[in-house]
Design an enzyme around this catalytic site. Sequence first.
Site, PDB file in Angstrom:
ATOM      1  N   GLU A   1      28.581  26.760 -52.414  1.00  5.53           N
ATOM      2  CA  GLU A   1      27.760  25.681 -51.852  1.00  5.53           C
ATOM      3  C   GLU A   1      27.344  24.707 -52.942  1.00  5.53           C
ATOM      4  OE1 GLU A   1      28.096  24.986 -48.655  1.00  5.53           O
ATOM      5  OE2 GLU A   1      27.269  26.964 -48.163  1.00  5.53           O
TER       6      GLU A   1
ATOM      7  N   GLY B   1      24.460  18.183 -36.507  1.00  4.51           N
ATOM      8  CA  GLY B   1      23.318  18.297 -37.410  1.00  4.51           C
ATOM      9  C   GLY B   1      23.029  19.732 -37.801  1.00  4.51           C
TER      10      GLY B   1
ATOM     11  N   SER C   1      29.882  15.570 -38.619  1.00  3.26           N
ATOM     12  CA  SER C   1      30.100  14.175 -39.020  1.00  3.26           C
ATOM     13  C   SER C   1      31.387  14.012 -39.826  1.00  3.26           C
ATOM     14  CB  SER C   1      28.896  13.623 -39.776  1.00  3.26           C
ATOM     15  OG  SER C   1      28.403  14.561 -40.674  1.00  3.26           O
TER      16      SER C   1
ATOM     17  N   THR D   1      29.105  22.936 -54.818  1.00  2.00           N
ATOM     18  CA  THR D   1      29.962  22.982 -56.006  1.00  2.00           C
ATOM     19  C   THR D   1      31.035  21.899 -55.955  1.00  2.00           C
ATOM     20  OG1 THR D   1      31.279  24.605 -54.822  1.00  2.00           O
ATOM     21  CG2 THR D   1      29.728  25.463 -56.442  1.00  2.00           C
ATOM     22  N   ASP D   2      31.380  21.447 -54.745  1.00  2.35           N
ATOM     23  CA  ASP D   2      32.574  20.583 -54.628  1.00  2.35           C
ATOM     24  C   ASP D   2      32.428  19.266 -55.369  1.00  2.35           C
ATOM     25  OD1 ASP D   2      30.789  19.624 -52.694  1.00  2.35           O
ATOM     26  OD2 ASP D   2      32.296  19.460 -51.093  1.00  2.35           O
TER      27      ASP D   2
ATOM     28  N   ASP E   1      34.534  19.623 -46.795  1.00  7.60           N
ATOM     29  CA  ASP E   1      34.526  19.561 -45.332  1.00  7.60           C
ATOM     30  C   ASP E   1      35.826  18.969 -44.798  1.00  7.60           C
ATOM     31  OD1 ASP E   1      31.999  20.344 -45.926  1.00  7.60           O
ATOM     32  OD2 ASP E   1      31.030  18.473 -45.335  1.00  7.60           O
TER      33      ASP E   1
ATOM     34  N   SER F   1      29.371  20.387 -40.243  1.00  7.25           N
ATOM     35  CA  SER F   1      30.284  19.277 -40.502  1.00  7.25           C
ATOM     36  C   SER F   1      30.792  18.526 -39.292  1.00  7.25           C
ATOM     37  CB  SER F   1      31.489  19.775 -41.294  1.00  7.25           C
ATOM     38  OG  SER F   1      31.217  19.646 -42.626  1.00  7.25           O
TER      39      SER F   1
HETATM   40  C1  GLA Z   1      27.888  18.876 -47.372  1.00  9.13           C
HETATM   41  C2  GLA Z   1      28.893  18.012 -48.130  1.00  9.13           C
HETATM   42  C3  GLA Z   1      29.945  18.898 -48.788  1.00  9.13           C
HETATM   43  C4  GLA Z   1      29.296  19.976 -49.645  1.00  9.13           C
HETATM   44  C5  GLA Z   1      28.226  20.725 -48.851  1.00  9.13           C
HETATM   45  C6  GLA Z   1      27.440  21.686 -49.681  1.00  9.13           C
HETATM   46  O1  GLA Z   1      28.505  19.506 -46.297  1.00  9.13           O
HETATM   47  O2  GLA Z   1      29.520  17.119 -47.249  1.00  9.13           O
HETATM   48  O3  GLA Z   1      30.836  18.102 -49.530  1.00  9.13           O
HETATM   49  O4  GLA Z   1      28.775  19.395 -50.798  1.00  9.13           O
HETATM   50  O5  GLA Z   1      27.309  19.838 -48.231  1.00  9.13           O
HETATM   51  O6  GLA Z   1      28.229  22.717 -50.148  1.00  9.13           O
END
Ligand code: GLA
Length: 457
Positions: free
Chosen positions: A55, A151, A157, A57-58, A200, A155
């Site tokens: 989480e 929400g 959105s 980290t991306d 995502d 993901s």
């Molecule tokens: C959101 C962002 C992702 C990622 C997560 C947390 O979903 O869109 O890119 O950073 O939060 O891991």
Amino acid sequence: MNANWRAQLGRIYAAPDVGNQLARYRRALERFAALYGAGPVSVYRVPGRINLIGEHTDYQQGYVLPAALDKDILFLARRREDALVRVHNLEENAFPPREFAIAADIPPYPTGDWGNYAKGPAQLLARRAAAPLHGVDLLIAGEPPYGVPRGAGVSSSSALTVGAGLVLSELNGLGYTAAELAWLSGEAEWYVGTRGGIMDQFIAMLAQKDHALFLDCRSRGQGENGLPQFQTELVPLPQGYNLIVADTHVRHQNVRSDFNVRVAEGRIGVALLQRRYPELRYLRDLEGKDWREVEPLLPEAMTWADLDRAGIRLNELIDVRFPESAAPFRVRQRCRHIVTENQRVRQSVAALKAGDVTRFGALMNQAHASVSVDYGASCDELEIMVALARQVSGVLGARMTGAGWGGCVISLARRGCESAFIDHVRPGYHDATGIWPDIFVCQAGQGAGLVESDVVA
Ligand code: GLA
């Protein structure tokens, strides 16, 4: 709709759901014809996701391990001869129709408007295209119970952005691969104002049934068309276990700004560390270094005045503005979370490959503690849900998933304990918060794609 549809949907959805899904697709096709007239229409779908571990980290080029939900958003589309994009949503009250022309510069709707998720990819693809792009008539169907919960940190959105990009790319014959579209959709989402990573979009595009996707968010080079390439690996989910998703129904108002503050804190950390390690670009570059040597280089907290004194200008690090009254930036602990989380992702992949589910559950628990305490991305309701989930016999690990500050908890549970889970967690959570949670089992689903082209609506 005929036997082919049944077979096609059977490849995507679990057998008991196919009948209901058929009815759902039929309703959407009828609505499309009512809105845009009879004629051929192509149907695409994009799933939501959970993240097993990895989480926040991306966006520091780290590692993630998400899986797709079997809940998705449908995109029914017909190419237009002009550049107009007309977007309707099946839930018209919540998402009123939008209309705009594709161009290299599309003025955004006000922040928060759902139409921006279509404008972002339209603008990006137009900028990259050699010739003007065709517009589309589009109907979006993400209604409950089959749509991606909104929400909830799963993901929905990003699924919108990916879907709009996929449709525009396919109907214009742009020829992007799934991974390229995933990356482009990540870029496109910056249009809406968050500075997220690529997790995502990649899981939405590349997911495979019953698998998680290990993604290294550091590009390993460029393809012929100049787009970055990434290493991915499908990791089978353990048999005999379920991932149970529990939605807290808490929707934090300020996720966008809290999220951007976290992005900023990581970048401040990088800027400070570059003084010792000039080659460092992202926290990912700390891999292999001893954290005990790194930690003292990072202050626990920095105020704006501290930033000034240290010669760090935040507006050079991130292109969003923060109020100067913001709480101090907690640089050390945010960086510690990201560095240790990357290690946990690698250890999780190894544990899953070795069939060591208990170890993976323990890593999920550690990841939750880290994102909650060090990263400060949890909230009371998530903590209550996690604690309740861990009390259920057969649960090996539980953690928040997604950006945080609300949304969902995922639990790794022995198959067969779903009812015990629901019987314990639902009333327990309601007693503690006054909120009834939604709880469902995640059947790790298939990535985005075309379901059927040129169906006659
Ligand atoms: C959101 C962002 C992702 C990622 C997560 C947390 O979903 O869109 O890119 O950073 O939060 O891991």
